[in-house]
Design an enzyme around this catalytic site. Structure first.
Site, PDB file in Angstrom:
ATOM      1  N   ASP A 170      -8.971 -16.970 -16.376  1.00 62.57           N
ATOM      2  CA  ASP A 170      -9.830 -17.323 -15.262  1.00 62.57           C
ATOM      3  C   ASP A 170     -10.947 -18.261 -15.717  1.00 62.57           C
ATOM      4  O   ASP A 170     -11.488 -18.100 -16.807  1.00 62.57           O
ATOM      5  CB  ASP A 170     -10.451 -16.029 -14.704  1.00 62.57           C
ATOM      6  CG  ASP A 170     -11.409 -16.308 -13.585  1.00 62.57           C
ATOM      7  OD1 ASP A 170     -10.943 -16.791 -12.556  1.00 62.57           O
ATOM      8  OD2 ASP A 170     -12.612 -16.045 -13.753  1.00 62.57           O
ATOM      9  N   GLU A 219      -6.372 -21.362 -15.589  1.00 57.59           N
ATOM     10  CA  GLU A 219      -7.032 -21.943 -14.418  1.00 57.59           C
ATOM     11  C   GLU A 219      -7.909 -23.063 -14.945  1.00 57.59           C
ATOM     12  O   GLU A 219      -9.038 -22.850 -15.397  1.00 57.59           O
ATOM     13  CB  GLU A 219      -7.879 -20.901 -13.686  1.00 57.59           C
ATOM     14  CG  GLU A 219      -8.472 -21.487 -12.414  1.00 57.59           C
ATOM     15  CD  GLU A 219      -9.508 -20.582 -11.769  1.00 57.59           C
ATOM     16  OE1 GLU A 219      -9.625 -20.617 -10.548  1.00 57.59           O
ATOM     17  OE2 GLU A 219     -10.192 -19.845 -12.495  1.00 57.59           O
ATOM     18  N   ASP A 271       0.845  -1.191   0.000  1.00 54.46           N
ATOM     19  CA  ASP A 271       0.000   0.000   0.000  1.00 54.46           C
ATOM     20  C   ASP A 271       0.883   1.245   0.000  1.00 54.46           C
ATOM     21  O   ASP A 271       1.413   1.641   1.032  1.00 54.46           O
ATOM     22  CB  ASP A 271      -0.921  -0.031   1.226  1.00 54.46           C
ATOM     23  CG  ASP A 271      -1.823   1.199   1.307  1.00 54.46           C
ATOM     24  OD1 ASP A 271      -1.845   1.987   0.340  1.00 54.46           O
ATOM     25  OD2 ASP A 271      -2.508   1.354   2.343  1.00 54.46           O
TER      26      ASP A 271
END
Ligand SMILES: [Ca+2]
Length: 625
Positions: A278, A341, A99
């Site tokens: 995906d 995937e 971050d």
């Protein structure tokens, strides 16, 4: 551990012309995590690392930087050894990695700020889970604009900077591509649902109900309940394999395919090195919408158990779509890669994803390996063997953990150990296997420091919709998505603001800053293996051969390339074991070996492989003389 395939989604473009992807993820319902274990001292099992001078890594030239010249470039011809065979892929969950703005969530500038760490670690490609604009119903796998960056993660300029700075460090960027579905807030779907005669109506899967108040069939969404959502405006149902906010695209419409391939070109033109696909198993549905067979019992959501036979199978159509996608990539230089995937149900389906002519997915991730649910030499030996000599001659791809899967730091110690010393030994053992077996490893951020799972303690803490739906039986995936542990400071040094999910419990001892100081840490063991992998051609390109195949406790194998012969022995049991290796089985005449890396100080220097004594959970990597 019972595993279930789940889908996650993400989107890319917003402006009408670009496509959508959907992503499916593999998710587990029952977890064996040892999340309550008390943090202990950093490992005491001292790895012995003997630096060995060697050749140079062949993973050198990252994908070219942003350039519009890519689009019409010459057809790429694979080099002798494509980069993706020699690299190590590192999955980053952007929300949790670093971050830079102290917002409590990770962002692209945070990743760029950690590139020196990643280069020093020794990975060669970063797979970013979705960072596109998204309503975040499924944390980025519900994409509302495929060709932009989510404001919470930064700007397109930040992305370009990341690609540019990564390239300087010989690191490539791999984007997540969600082709199955978009967000319901994507302009395509907003248009599609506006009327039955909208030009984009057929971009999604719309059907009349079977009868009043009855959906078209019995298909269930992976995230619970019917896969059909009634839309009152046009009085039809739309199909969603995942959440209702993730409508499936209609891949039987060629315009949809074209739109998605335009998205692919958009990112390749920006200099990305490929895509992780995906939920690729979910792309096509049975055109007749046949009911799925049901099975006894109910799932975590209270729905009847069901075999997703007609909406999850690898329907033949998927292969044509993948070949077409691959042909888009192959027009770009530097061998862009597809990481899949893919399904784990059986080896033949996994192998089919390479394509009949190795013209589909180069790196279908091997979840059959990742789903081995206990430390077992015979099980891992079998799972390696079935892919090492596969009928497609495809290149293996191995992993243990990801954003949908309980961290393996906890998984493999379950039932055996609850102390961090033993867990560290086990995670080093697994690291040695991942980074020495023949294939491309995929690491998950934080595994290199032994990050543990941190499942939510209360329903109110849960962020992941799966956990909200399935609580308490299914706690969701927050536990494997906790902030990267950079230091022992507040919030593990991830952010000065409260992180979006709490940090895992072992951050005081298992973090980058602390582990860098200890030669025997998990982190330094990983670094040593990654360095050795670069200097040992046998570990990257050598043949794989299992040794002592009847051994129930120790997984032993040899990697050979020319005169370079490396033997790996992994004691997967909690007892000391003695291994005897016949030099002839390694095509060498002498039993003399030198230790390249060991996770135990008791195995070092010059030794005989005729009698190799291994403490519990010890890994050794040996060069045969
Ligand atoms: Ca679909």
């Amino acid at each position: 551990m019972k595993l279930v395939n789940i889908a996650l989604t993400c989107l890319i473009c917003a402006n009408g012309c670009l496509p959508v992807f959907s992503q499916t993820a593999s998710v587990h319902q029952n977890r064996n995590s040892q999340k309550n274990s008390a943090p202990g001292d950093l490992n005491t099992a001292k790895p012995t690392v003997i630096a060995d001078s060697g050749g140079t890594a062949s993973d050198t030239t990252p994908n070219a930087g942003p350039s519009s010249s890519f689009r019409c470039g010459p057809v790429a011809r694979p080099s002798e050894v494509p980069w993706w065979k020699n690299t190590v892929i590192y999955e980053i969950y952007p929300r949790s990695f670093a971050d830079a703005t102290n917002s409590g969530m990770g962002n692209l500038k945070g990743i760029t700020g950690k590139l020196d760490y990643l280069a020093d670690l020794g990975v060669g490609a970063l797979w970013l889970t979705p960072c596109y604009p998204s309503p975040q119903v499924d944390f980025g796998y519900d994409i509302s604009d495929y060709c932009a960056i989510a404001p919470e993660y930064g700007t397109m300029a930040d992305f370009d900077e990341l690609v540019r700075e990564a390239k300087k460090r010989n690191i490539r960027i791999i984007m997540d591509l969600v082709m199955n579905h978009t967000s319901d807030k994507h302009p395509w779907f907003i248009e599609s649902r506006s009327s039955k005669d909208n030009p984009k109506r057929d971009w999604y899967v719309w059907r009349d109900g079977k009868s009043k108040d009855q959906p078209p069939n019995n298909w269930q969404a992976l995230f619970g309940h019917s896969a059909w959502q009634f839309d009152p405006k046009t009085k039809q149902y739309y199909y969603h394999f995942f959440y209702p906010q993730q409508p499936d695209l209609n891949w039987r419409n060629p315009v949809v395919k074209k739109a998605m391939f335009d998205v692919v070109r958009f990112w390749l033109d920006k200099g990305v090195a490929g895509f992780r696909l995906d939920a690729i198993n979910t792309l096509y549905e049975d055109p007749e919408l046949k009911d799925n067979p049901t099975k006894p019992g109910k799932n975590a959501y209270g729905d009847p158990n069901m075999e997703d036979k007609y909406n999850y199978l690898l329907l033949p159509e998927i292969h044509a779509a993948l070949r077409d996608l691959r042909s888009v990539l192959d027009k770009y230089p530097d061998n862009p890669v597809l990481v899949g995937e893919t399904t784990a149900e059986d080896i033949s389906r996994l192998v089919s994803m390479y394509g009949r002519n190795n013209d589909e997915i180069q790196l279908p991730m091997n979840f059959r390996f990742a789903y081995v649910d206990k430390l077992s030499a015979p099980l891992f030996r079998a799972r390696i063997a079935e892919i090492d000599k596969n009928s497609a001659d495809g290149w293996p791809t191995f992993l243990y953990s990801n954003h949908d899967r309980t961290r393996h730091y906890d998984r493999y110690a379950a039932g055996m150990a609850n102390d961090s010393d033993t867990k560290d030994r086990i995670t080093k053992l697994l690291a040695a296997m991942l980074l020495t077996v023949r294939g491309t490893p995929v690491m998950y951020y934080g595994e290199e420091i032994g990050m543990e799972n941190r499942d939510p303690q209360r329903l109110e803490e849960v962020q992941d919709p799966i956990g909200k739906l399935g609580w308490p039986k299914e706690k969701g995936r927050d536990g494997e998505r906790t902030p990267m542990q950079w230091s022992a400071d507040t919030n593990a040094g991830f952010s000065t603001a409260k992180p979006w999910v709490p940090v895992a419990g072992n951050y005081k001892t298992h973090n980058v800053a602390t582990e860098e100081k200890y030669p025997d840490s998990v982190l330094n063991f990983y670094k040593s293996l990654l360095k050795l992998r670069k200097s040992e051609p046998a570990l990257r390109e050598g043949d794989y051969k299992a040794l002592n195949t009847d051994d129930a406790n120790v997984l032993t194998y040899v990697r050979n390339k020319g005169k370079d012969t490396v033997v790996i022995a992994l004691n997967m049991s909690n007892r000391a074991q003695t291994v005897s290796i016949d030099p002839a089985s390694c095509n060498v005449t002498s039993d003399n070996a030198s230790v390249l890396i060991s996770s135990s100080p008791k195995v070092s220097g010059a030794i005989s492989v005729r009698k190799l004594e291994l403490e519990p959970f010890t890994a050794v990597v040996l060069r045969m003389r």
